[in-house]
Design a protein around this motif. Structure first.
Motif, PDB file in Angstrom:
ATOM      1  N   TYR A  56     -16.536   4.708  -6.456  1.00  0.00           N
ATOM      2  CA  TYR A  56     -16.750   3.268  -6.342  1.00  0.00           C
ATOM      3  C   TYR A  56     -15.592   2.483  -6.955  1.00  0.00           C
ATOM      4  O   TYR A  56     -15.189   1.455  -6.421  1.00  0.00           O
ATOM      5  CB  TYR A  56     -18.045   2.852  -7.022  1.00  0.00           C
ATOM      6  N   ILE A  59     -12.654   2.113  -4.646  1.00  0.00           N
ATOM      7  CA  ILE A  59     -12.936   1.179  -3.553  1.00  0.00           C
ATOM      8  C   ILE A  59     -12.962  -0.251  -4.071  1.00  0.00           C
ATOM      9  O   ILE A  59     -12.484  -1.176  -3.415  1.00  0.00           O
ATOM     10  CB  ILE A  59     -14.260   1.562  -2.866  1.00  0.00           C
ATOM     11  N   ARG A  60     -13.519  -0.457  -5.266  1.00  0.00           N
ATOM     12  CA  ARG A  60     -13.588  -1.809  -5.833  1.00  0.00           C
ATOM     13  C   ARG A  60     -12.212  -2.395  -6.104  1.00  0.00           C
ATOM     14  O   ARG A  60     -12.050  -3.618  -6.139  1.00  0.00           O
ATOM     15  CB  ARG A  60     -14.400  -1.787  -7.128  1.00  0.00           C
ATOM     16  N   PHE A  62      -9.754  -2.330  -4.103  1.00  0.00           N
ATOM     17  CA  PHE A  62      -9.272  -2.915  -2.863  1.00  0.00           C
ATOM     18  C   PHE A  62     -10.121  -4.079  -2.379  1.00  0.00           C
ATOM     19  O   PHE A  62      -9.644  -4.908  -1.614  1.00  0.00           O
ATOM     20  CB  PHE A  62      -9.216  -1.852  -1.756  1.00  0.00           C
ATOM     21  N   LEU A  63     -11.371  -4.134  -2.808  1.00  0.00           N
ATOM     22  CA  LEU A  63     -12.268  -5.189  -2.342  1.00  0.00           C
ATOM     23  C   LEU A  63     -12.062  -6.474  -3.140  1.00  0.00           C
ATOM     24  O   LEU A  63     -11.791  -6.428  -4.336  1.00  0.00           O
ATOM     25  CB  LEU A  63     -13.726  -4.744  -2.481  1.00  0.00           C
ATOM     26  N   PRO A  64     -12.197  -7.618  -2.500  1.00  0.00           N
ATOM     27  CA  PRO A  64     -12.122  -8.880  -3.258  1.00  0.00           C
ATOM     28  C   PRO A  64     -13.373  -9.061  -4.109  1.00  0.00           C
ATOM     29  O   PRO A  64     -14.407  -8.441  -3.869  1.00  0.00           O
ATOM     30  CB  PRO A  64     -12.043  -9.945  -2.162  1.00  0.00           C
ATOM     31  N   ASP A  65     -13.268  -9.920  -5.103  1.00  0.00           N
ATOM     32  CA  ASP A  65     -14.404 -10.192  -5.982  1.00  0.00           C
ATOM     33  C   ASP A  65     -15.457 -10.966  -5.201  1.00  0.00           C
ATOM     34  O   ASP A  65     -15.198 -12.045  -4.686  1.00  0.00           O
ATOM     35  CB  ASP A  65     -13.948 -10.988  -7.197  1.00  0.00           C
ATOM     36  N   MET A  66     -16.653 -10.375  -5.118  1.00  0.00           N
ATOM     37  CA  MET A  66     -17.741 -10.982  -4.355  1.00  0.00           C
ATOM     38  C   MET A  66     -18.836 -11.534  -5.272  1.00  0.00           C
ATOM     39  O   MET A  66     -19.962 -11.706  -4.851  1.00  0.00           O
ATOM     40  CB  MET A  66     -18.355  -9.955  -3.405  1.00  0.00           C
ATOM     41  N   ASP A  70     -21.964  -6.012  -4.726  1.00  0.00           N
ATOM     42  CA  ASP A  70     -21.116  -4.824  -4.747  1.00  0.00           C
ATOM     43  C   ASP A  70     -21.164  -4.149  -3.375  1.00  0.00           C
ATOM     44  O   ASP A  70     -22.204  -3.630  -2.962  1.00  0.00           O
ATOM     45  CB  ASP A  70     -21.592  -3.848  -5.828  1.00  0.00           C
ATOM     46  N   LEU A  71     -20.053  -4.169  -2.676  1.00  0.00           N
ATOM     47  CA  LEU A  71     -19.990  -3.585  -1.344  1.00  0.00           C
ATOM     48  C   LEU A  71     -19.445  -2.166  -1.339  1.00  0.00           C
ATOM     49  O   LEU A  71     -19.325  -1.565  -0.272  1.00  0.00           O
ATOM     50  CB  LEU A  71     -19.132  -4.470  -0.434  1.00  0.00           C
ATOM     51  N   ALA A  72     -19.116  -1.615  -2.499  1.00  0.00           N
ATOM     52  CA  ALA A  72     -18.551  -0.270  -2.570  1.00  0.00           C
ATOM     53  C   ALA A  72     -19.493   0.793  -1.987  1.00  0.00           C
ATOM     54  O   ALA A  72     -19.030   1.653  -1.233  1.00  0.00           O
ATOM     55  CB  ALA A  72     -18.168   0.065  -3.998  1.00  0.00           C
ATOM     56  N   ILE A  75     -19.242   0.682   1.786  1.00  0.00           N
ATOM     57  CA  ILE A  75     -17.975   1.237   2.261  1.00  0.00           C
ATOM     58  C   ILE A  75     -18.020   2.753   2.232  1.00  0.00           C
ATOM     59  O   ILE A  75     -17.544   3.428   3.155  1.00  0.00           O
ATOM     60  CB  ILE A  75     -16.802   0.700   1.420  1.00  0.00           C
TER      61      ILE A  75
END
Length: 95
Positions: A56, A59-60, A62-66, A70-72, A75
């Motif tokens: 996770y 992956i986090r 690369f992901l923007p702050d939401m 948590d979209l990890a 993904i």
């Protein structure tokens, strides 16, 4: 070679279910159905976090702050599903 592909599918299925259990457990903890003061729940939660946090965290990065979303895990599930599709579609090349 078919046995190796079946073992790979087994590993992907186990990882899939571990992520699903982690997601459901996080919902149950956040909605206060389960309590982390219970020793069994705390041990399972800690074990799942130690197992999945390295995946996770990568992956986090690369992901923007939401915010609190948590979209990890999503993904990871999509990546596992995509791997299964790629292996299934290219199985004839491996045999």
């Amino acid at each position: 070679m078919l046995s190796i592909i079946q073992i790979l599918f087994l590993i992907l299925n186990v990882i899939w279910w571990i992520v699903i259990v982690h997601i459901v457990l996080s919902w149950l903890i956040n909605f206060q159905v389960l309590n982390l003061r219970q020793p069994l729940v705390a041990q399972i939660w800690d074990g799942l976090n130690r197992l999945l946090d390295p995946v996770y965290s990568r992956i986090r990065n690369f992901l923007p702050d939401m915010g609190g979303l948590d979209l990890a895990p999503l993904i990871v599930l999509l990546a596992i599903y995509a791997l299964r599709i790629v292996i299934t579609n290219n199985i004839s090349a491996f045999i």
